[in-house]
Design an enzyme around this catalytic site. Sequence first.
Site, PDB file in Angstrom:
ATOM      1  N   TYR A 167      40.207   6.240  28.230  1.00 23.99           N
ATOM      2  CA  TYR A 167      41.395   5.676  27.581  1.00 23.99           C
ATOM      3  C   TYR A 167      41.560   4.180  27.835  1.00 23.99           C
ATOM      4  O   TYR A 167      42.563   3.588  27.464  1.00 23.99           O
ATOM      5  CB  TYR A 167      42.652   6.434  28.055  1.00 23.99           C
ATOM      6  CG  TYR A 167      42.766   7.821  27.454  1.00 23.99           C
ATOM      7  CD1 TYR A 167      41.639   8.583  27.192  1.00 23.99           C
ATOM      8  CD2 TYR A 167      43.989   8.366  27.130  1.00 23.99           C
ATOM      9  CE1 TYR A 167      41.724   9.850  26.627  1.00 23.99           C
ATOM     10  CE2 TYR A 167      44.097   9.634  26.565  1.00 23.99           C
ATOM     11  CZ  TYR A 167      42.950  10.368  26.324  1.00 23.99           C
ATOM     12  OH  TYR A 167      43.042  11.615  25.762  1.00 23.99           O
ATOM     13  N   LYS A 205      32.569  17.515  34.021  1.00 19.32           N
ATOM     14  CA  LYS A 205      31.414  17.988  33.235  1.00 19.32           C
ATOM     15  C   LYS A 205      30.201  17.308  33.870  1.00 19.32           C
ATOM     16  O   LYS A 205      29.467  16.569  33.218  1.00 19.32           O
ATOM     17  CB  LYS A 205      31.635  17.570  31.764  1.00 19.32           C
ATOM     18  CG  LYS A 205      30.594  18.046  30.775  1.00 19.32           C
ATOM     19  CD  LYS A 205      30.734  19.495  30.371  1.00 19.32           C
ATOM     20  CE  LYS A 205      29.561  19.906  29.499  1.00 19.32           C
ATOM     21  NZ  LYS A 205      29.492  21.340  29.263  1.00 19.32           N
ATOM     22  N   ASP A 249      34.482  22.795  29.818  1.00 22.63           N
ATOM     23  CA  ASP A 249      34.405  23.796  28.743  1.00 22.63           C
ATOM     24  C   ASP A 249      34.752  25.183  29.280  1.00 22.63           C
ATOM     25  O   ASP A 249      35.502  25.939  28.654  1.00 22.63           O
ATOM     26  CB  ASP A 249      33.039  23.767  28.024  1.00 22.63           C
ATOM     27  CG  ASP A 249      31.847  23.557  28.956  1.00 22.63           C
ATOM     28  OD1 ASP A 249      32.066  23.427  30.180  1.00 22.63           O
ATOM     29  OD2 ASP A 249      30.700  23.552  28.461  1.00 22.63           O
ATOM     30  N   ASP A 281      44.256  15.414  29.418  1.00 21.74           N
ATOM     31  CA  ASP A 281      45.051  15.391  28.185  1.00 21.74           C
ATOM     32  C   ASP A 281      44.838  16.689  27.404  1.00 21.74           C
ATOM     33  O   ASP A 281      45.792  17.370  26.998  1.00 21.74           O
ATOM     34  CB  ASP A 281      44.611  14.167  27.355  1.00 21.74           C
ATOM     35  CG  ASP A 281      45.514  13.909  26.161  1.00 21.74           C
ATOM     36  OD1 ASP A 281      46.427  14.711  25.921  1.00 21.74           O
ATOM     37  OD2 ASP A 281      45.298  12.898  25.467  1.00 21.74           O
ATOM     38  N   ASP A 337      47.566  20.249  26.913  1.00 21.26           N
ATOM     39  CA  ASP A 337      48.082  20.805  25.649  1.00 21.26           C
ATOM     40  C   ASP A 337      47.802  22.308  25.628  1.00 21.26           C
ATOM     41  O   ASP A 337      48.647  23.116  25.234  1.00 21.26           O
ATOM     42  CB  ASP A 337      47.401  20.145  24.433  1.00 21.26           C
ATOM     43  CG  ASP A 337      48.271  19.057  23.789  1.00 21.26           C
ATOM     44  OD1 ASP A 337      49.071  18.431  24.516  1.00 21.26           O
ATOM     45  OD2 ASP A 337      48.145  18.829  22.568  1.00 21.26           O
TER      46      ASP A 337
HETATM   47  C1  LIG Z   1      48.709   9.565  22.509  1.00 25.04           C
HETATM   48  C2  LIG Z   1      47.939   9.657  23.782  1.00 25.04           C
HETATM   49  C3  LIG Z   1      47.652   8.275  24.270  1.00 25.04           C
HETATM   50  C4  LIG Z   1      48.707  10.365  24.818  1.00 25.04           C
HETATM   51  C5  LIG Z   1      48.575  11.836  24.913  1.00 25.04           C
HETATM   52  O1  LIG Z   1      48.166  12.591  24.062  1.00 25.04           O
HETATM   53  C6  LIG Z   1      49.024  12.373  26.187  1.00 25.04           C
HETATM   54  O2  LIG Z   1      49.226  11.631  27.144  1.00 25.04           O
HETATM   55  O3  LIG Z   1      49.143  13.588  26.287  1.00 25.04           O
HETATM   56 MG   LIG Z   2      48.164  14.672  24.815  1.00 26.17          MG
END
Ligand SMILES: CC(C)CC(=O)C(=O)O
Ligand SMILES: [Mg+2]
Length: 347
Positions: free
Chosen positions: A135, A186, A219, A243, A247
């Site tokens: 990032y 990984k 994975d 990240d 999710d």
């Molecule tokens: C938009 C990204 C930079 C941030 C993201 O998806 C996150 O930090 O979960």
């Molecule tokens: Mg995110």
Amino acid sequence: MTTISLAVIPGDGIGKEVVPEGMKVLDAVLKGTGVDLVTSYYDLGAERWHRTGETLTDDDLESIKQHDAILLGSVGDPSVPSGILERGLLLRLRFALDHYVNLRPSRYYPGVPTPLADPGEIDFVVVREGTEGLYCGNGGTVRAETPQEIATEVSVNTAFGVERVVRYAFAKAAVRPARHLTLVHKHNVLVYAGDLWRRTVEAVSVDYPEVQVDYAHVDAATIYMVTDPGRFDVIVTDNLFGDILTDEAGAVTGGIGLAASGNINPTGDFPSMFEPVHGSAPDIAGQGIADPTATVLAVALMLDHLGHQKAAQRVEAAVEQDMRTRVGTVSRSTSDIGDAIAEAVGR
Ligand SMILES: CC(C)CC(=O)C(=O)O
Ligand SMILES: [Mg+2]
Ligand SMILES: NC(=O)C1=CN([C@@H]2O[C@H](COP(=O)(O)OP(=O)(O)OC[C@H]3O[C@@H](n4cnc5c(N)ncnc54)[C@H](O)[C@@H]3O)[C@@H](O)[C@H]2O)C=CC1
């Protein structure tokens, strides 16, 4: 009288809808406690960019730095080229304020609808590195927009950066009942960065003999997150893997609308920033149906970080109570959920 000075950045899309609910609960929990809340609102996001071309000015940054903490909704809008707000605003804040720990707890509240047939007990925390990895914006493109284009995006992993976040993760694991830490990477393919992470975990583990350590390739970790999430206690990983995994963790514990995060500056040199894990959700923005619970739980993380543990626990208990009412109920609006949690917290 104690004071909390809070910078509030609602941002874009559903960020503007969920932040007022987080603030509603924050006001309710602080009422009568003698804590004085002083807020500064920042109009950062798509509208400001369209109006002025600015994402986050040096003056904004200096002003934000003067606060104890930051509450952010989410940034990003389809009307703005992808990356401008995400990099120029969100990542700029995380990098400039040295938020090297991106703390993302995941907990399953019994009764909450989940895609898992048998969720069991899920209570883990992802310690995601927040200032390095893929990032950093370390890349470029040559022969752009030709058939010969070559685009690179190089992950940066420094010994300093990896060690400090790994140390934070071990310290966290050492005070949790399970005392277990999983490195996710990984290293079978990403041999340079992966090996640095592997060696660092091995070296730091010497200082934490009570913490049991294991490893999963990313994975495979996505499989375990669905098939056996109870195996995780503390996960330490890099910026991108963290990240993606968080999710997924949100989805398995009942939805991304429940997942909170803290961008922590553990040294206290700069204010830490609290936000939901989700983004601005343009697909549902403006409809008043976004779940504000993640933002409310981000407020709890913030209160805990600022030393207001009792208030943090009251917010968590109110969320837990609200979760119990969700079984089999019709879906509620963003403000209905905020009202219910604020009312429960005030009781
Ligand atoms: C938009 C990204 C930079 C941030 C993201 O998806 C996150 O930090 O979960
Ligand atoms: Mg995110
Ligand atoms: N921290 C931040 O500010 C983040 C910003 N983004 C930005 O947000 C924009 C949209 O990104 P997406 O990839 O669509 O991710 P997203 O997280 O905004 O949405 C993914 C899915 O989850 C749903 N969702 C998200 N939050 C919800 C909530 N509170 N209640 C109910 N459903 C919810 C959305 O409707 C969508 O179907 C993009 O511009 C992206 O760059 C994405 C992630 C984090």
